[in-house]
Scaffold this motif. Structure first.
Motif, short mmCIF file in Angstrom:
data_model
loop_
_atom_site.label_atom_id
_atom_site.label_comp_id
_atom_site.label_asym_id
_atom_site.label_seq_id
_atom_site.Cartn_x
_atom_site.Cartn_y
_atom_site.Cartn_z
N UNK A 65 0.91 -1.36 0.13
CA UNK A 65 -0.06 -0.15 0.17
C UNK A 65 0.87 1.14 -0.09
N UNK A 66 1.87 1.23 0.96
CA UNK A 66 2.83 2.52 0.84
C UNK A 66 3.52 2.84 -0.41
N UNK A 67 3.86 1.58 -1.05
CA UNK A 67 4.87 1.83 -2.15
C UNK A 67 3.74 2.35 -3.37
N UNK A 68 2.52 1.79 -3.41
CA UNK A 68 1.49 2.19 -4.36
C UNK A 68 1.20 3.65 -4.31
N UNK A 69 1.21 3.93 -3.26
CA UNK A 69 0.90 5.56 -2.86
C UNK A 69 1.62 6.23 -3.63
N UNK A 70 2.91 5.99 -3.67
CA UNK A 70 3.71 6.70 -4.54
C UNK A 70 3.90 6.13 -6.18
N UNK A 71 2.88 5.43 -6.25
CA UNK A 71 2.85 5.14 -7.70
C UNK A 71 3.83 4.24 -8.35
N UNK A 72 4.52 3.44 -7.56
CA UNK A 72 5.50 2.52 -7.94
C UNK A 72 4.87 1.18 -8.14
#
Length: 213
Positions: A65-72
């Motif tokens: 979730x935290x990685x996807x928050x930054x669109x990676x």
């Protein structure tokens, strides 16, 4: 991306993991592959994140979730350390029941990663890890040992089964090496035919990163 200073004996995600991967994602990385995570809990001289059961899902989901928050985009590298953590000294000494149990553990771990929201997995088949030991050293008398076609069968079946269970949009990467150059090339060909998306070739002196269209 392994940082053994952030792991704990319980094999679960802690805030230090989340903070670490948030920093990478926030820094602008486009693809982040989470450190080597074991598909089974086995005794070893270091602690690693473990994907053995569904207890791992909330923790690894927090990383996704935290990685996807930054669109990676993010994958999880899944592995077994191998004979160094087992009673057996050779792949041929592993019982067929255990050998097939280890195979299913890889598939179950991939499914858990998908449930947690990851975009895919990377099978660690290099640097003397379990899948590499099977590929390069197996002398089993069944269909998983001896000739190259038998030794690579486990990796080939894992790619096919993970694709079957996780779908066409789930990324499957394979990190692999081989001291035999001809087998290295044939491994790449087999991996592509089996349906993997990304090859990371990891020999001691050669590095390559290949993405299939």
């Amino acid at each position: 991306m392994s940082d053994f200073g952030t792991v704990a004996p319980d094999g679960l995600v802690h805030q230090s993991h989340i903070d670490r991967y948030e920093a990478y994602a926030k820094g602008g990385a486009g693809l982040i592959i989470i450190e080597a995570c074991s598909v089974l809990k086995m005794p070893e001289n270091r602690d690693t994140l473990c994907l053995e059961n569904d207890n791992c899902i909330p923790g690894i989901k927090s990383i996704a979730d935290i990685i996807h928050h930054y669109s990676a985009v993010t994958l999880v590298q899944i592995m077994l350390t191998g004979l160094k953590t087992m009673e057996e000294k050779k792949i041929s000494e592993i019982s067929r029941d255990d050998f097939l149990r280890y195979k299913e553990a890889f598939i179950s771990a991939a499914i858990r990663c998908q449930k947690a929201g990851f975009d895919g997995i990377e099978l660690h088949c290099a640097h003397g890890m379990y899948l590499d030991e099977v590929l390069e050293t197996s002398t089993r008398s069944d269909e998983y040992g001896g000739c190259f076609e038998n030794r690579i069968r486990l990796l080939e079946e894992l790619i096919i089964e993970i694709r079957k269970n996780c779908g066409e949009n789930f990324i499957i990467a394979v990190r692999f090496g081989n001291s035999d150059y001809e087998e290295l090339i044939n491994t790449a060909i087999t991996i592509e035919k089996a349906g993997a998306d990304i090859l990371l070739i990891a020999r001691l002196t050669d590095w390559a990163f290949i993405i299939f269209p």
